[in-house]
Design a protein around this motif. Structure first.
Motif, mmCIF file in Angstrom:
data_model
loop_
_atom_site.group_PDB
_atom_site.id
_atom_site.type_symbol
_atom_site.label_atom_id
_atom_site.label_comp_id
_atom_site.label_asym_id
_atom_site.label_seq_id
_atom_site.Cartn_x
_atom_site.Cartn_y
_atom_site.Cartn_z
ATOM 1 N N ALA A 109 0.890 -1.390 0.139
ATOM 2 C CA ALA A 109 0.148 -0.153 -0.144
ATOM 3 C C ALA A 109 0.934 1.379 0.089
ATOM 4 O O ALA A 109 0.204 2.248 -0.687
ATOM 5 N N ALA A 110 1.929 1.322 0.712
ATOM 6 C CA ALA A 110 2.821 2.335 0.881
ATOM 7 C C ALA A 110 3.562 2.661 -0.511
ATOM 8 O O ALA A 110 3.630 3.728 -0.855
ATOM 9 N N GLU A 111 3.928 1.646 -1.059
ATOM 10 C CA GLU A 111 4.562 1.798 -2.400
ATOM 11 C C GLU A 111 3.704 2.182 -3.457
ATOM 12 O O GLU A 111 3.963 2.826 -4.309
ATOM 13 N N ALA A 112 2.155 1.623 -3.393
ATOM 14 C CA ALA A 112 1.410 2.202 -4.158
ATOM 15 C C ALA A 112 1.132 3.592 -3.894
ATOM 16 O O ALA A 112 0.752 4.340 -4.998
ATOM 17 N N ALA A 113 1.102 4.062 -3.083
ATOM 18 C CA ALA A 113 0.828 5.373 -2.524
ATOM 19 C C ALA A 113 1.861 6.395 -3.169
ATOM 20 O O ALA A 113 1.671 7.424 -3.530
ATOM 21 N N ALA A 114 2.990 6.099 -3.309
ATOM 22 C CA ALA A 114 4.077 6.517 -3.778
ATOM 23 C C ALA A 114 4.025 6.723 -5.141
ATOM 24 O O ALA A 114 4.313 7.779 -5.538
ATOM 25 N N VAL A 127 1.301 8.318 2.455
ATOM 26 C CA VAL A 127 0.539 7.314 3.159
ATOM 27 C C VAL A 127 0.435 7.227 4.694
ATOM 28 O O VAL A 127 1.464 7.788 5.289
ATOM 29 N N HIS A 128 -0.578 6.724 5.285
ATOM 30 C CA HIS A 128 -0.497 6.795 6.652
ATOM 31 C C HIS A 128 -0.635 5.077 7.044
ATOM 32 O O HIS A 128 -1.726 4.404 6.467
#
Length: 390
Positions: A109-114, A127-128
């Motif tokens: 999820a964090a990498e997708a948000a980036a 990202v949170h």
């Protein structure tokens, strides 16, 4: 292309201005000029009489929207869909939030948000990660099976995340101070991660130590925390009395009694309280249910609850939060707007380009009517108005 937005009152993030216009050049604010000014090469864009143009809202805690839950759709497309759903409610920048899950899902999820943050005008600014290093006894709806203390591999993977975003966004991690050692807190802060305390039963003293180690704020103050006691004031009072820390507030009249929020506002230095939604997939839809961890969540009377009545996020958007801050907490309009834009930008350390109407800032704007309903938004200078007042 230059645009001159005219006809609306301006709130800069500092002061209200009459008889002025906002000059945009592409994605950037170029200047604030007198309304009568003639700017060569700029297309005049008349705005409704009696409207207010303000910095776009910034939400640091958004689990979902538009029918999308970030935990279930941890992709760039999922993050962008959530941002699009919240835009009609004045939110021009947000942190898609993934709650406690297996670490691979949270990292994905964090990498997708980036990836989403790199898309101009997408509205994703980081990202949170809400968990998994939480207190099991204060987990709320977070899945107990994934809650734990961090190990060396966790710390290595988390410490690498800010590099994925560069200057485009921030990584916010909510943790329980009693679950993470001070040395590990300091390491994560050095890596560039913004840390917030939450879902915690930490003592007042333990929380103060975590603040000294680098904890920067607190997630949904009073929720998933023990009540303040005369001899054991705990994390909630430590949050209220920490002059340099920010607190996120869910002002929906459900999560926390308004009088308690008003007390916290009075205790805290101005500028350290910010509005958050903790929104879930129903935002922007007519849905009455959704699924979280395979469990049915019900949308009833302004609440999102499990079958057992446990709160599962909030049924609120940022425009509602601004109105509620004014109505329930007696906050003046200008301060409510700061709580929705300038203060979150400062918390994230992004106030050099977001949260104000000023030359050189990104043209993220919200247009409001006299009742603080949203008439339209601009993200990176591009207008994307809603279908109706929100």
């Amino acid at each position: 292309m230059r645009q001159l937005l005219t006809g609306a009152r301006l709130f800069t993030g500092d002061v209200l201005l009459d008889d002025h216009a906002l000059l945009l050049a592409g994605a950037e604010i170029l200047d604030i000029v007198p309304a009568v000014a003639s700017v060569a090469g700029a297309a005049r864009v008349p705005l409704p009489e009696g409207s207010l143009l303000a910095p776009g809202f910034i939400d640091t805690q958004v689990n979902g929207g538009g029918g999308v839950l970030f935990n279930d759709t941890p992709t760039a497309a999922g993050a962008l869909a959530i941002a699009a759903a919240h835009r009609r409610f004045g939110t021009t920048a947000l942190l898609p939030t993934v709650i406690t899950d297996d670490l691979n899902t949270m990292m994905a999820a964090a990498e997708a948000a980036a990836e989403a943050a790199a898309i101009p005008g997408g509205g994703i600014i980081g990202v949170h990660l809400e968990g998994p290093f939480l207190n099991p006894e204060r987990r709320g709806v977070h899945k107990a099976a994934h809650i734990r203390r961090p190990n060396g591999v966790d710390l290595d993977r988390l410490s690498a995340l800010p590099r994925h975003f560069g200057d485009l966004g921030r990584v916010l991690l909510t943790l329980a101070p009693e679950q993470v050692d001070d040395g590990d807190i300091a390491r994560l802060v050095r890596a560039g991660i913004v840390l917030a305390g939450g879902h915690s039963a930490a003592s007042h003293e333990r929380t103060q130590a975590a603040l000294r180690a680098g904890l920067r704020g607190f997630t949904h103050l009073f929720n998933a925390m023990p009540p303040i006691s005369n001899r054991t004031p705990g994390i909630a009072l430590a949050a209220m009395t920490a002059k340099d820390a920010w607190c996120g507030l869910i002002v929906d009249g459900v999560h926390v009694h308004p009088d308690l929020l008003a007390l916290a506002l009075a205790a805290k230095p101005r500028g350290k309280m910010m509005l958050v939604t903790d929104a879930m997939p129903p935002t922007g839809t007519d849905a009455t249910t959704f699924t979280l961890y395979g469990e049915r969540i019900h949308r009833r009377d302004g609440r999102l609850v499990t079958d057992d009545g446990v709160l599962a996020g909030a049924d609120i958007d940022m425009a509602q939060a601004v109105r509620n801050a004014m109505r329930l907490l007696d906050v003046e309009l200008e301060e409510a707007l700061r709580m929705a834009s300038l203060y979150p930008a400062r918390f994230l350390g992004m106030d050099g380009r977001l949260g104000q109407l000023a030359a050189g800032f990104q043209a993220d704007l919200v247009l409001l009517d006299a009742q603080q309903r949203v008439l339209g938004t601009w993200v990176a200078g591009q207008r994307d108005g809603p279908t109706g007042p929100a």
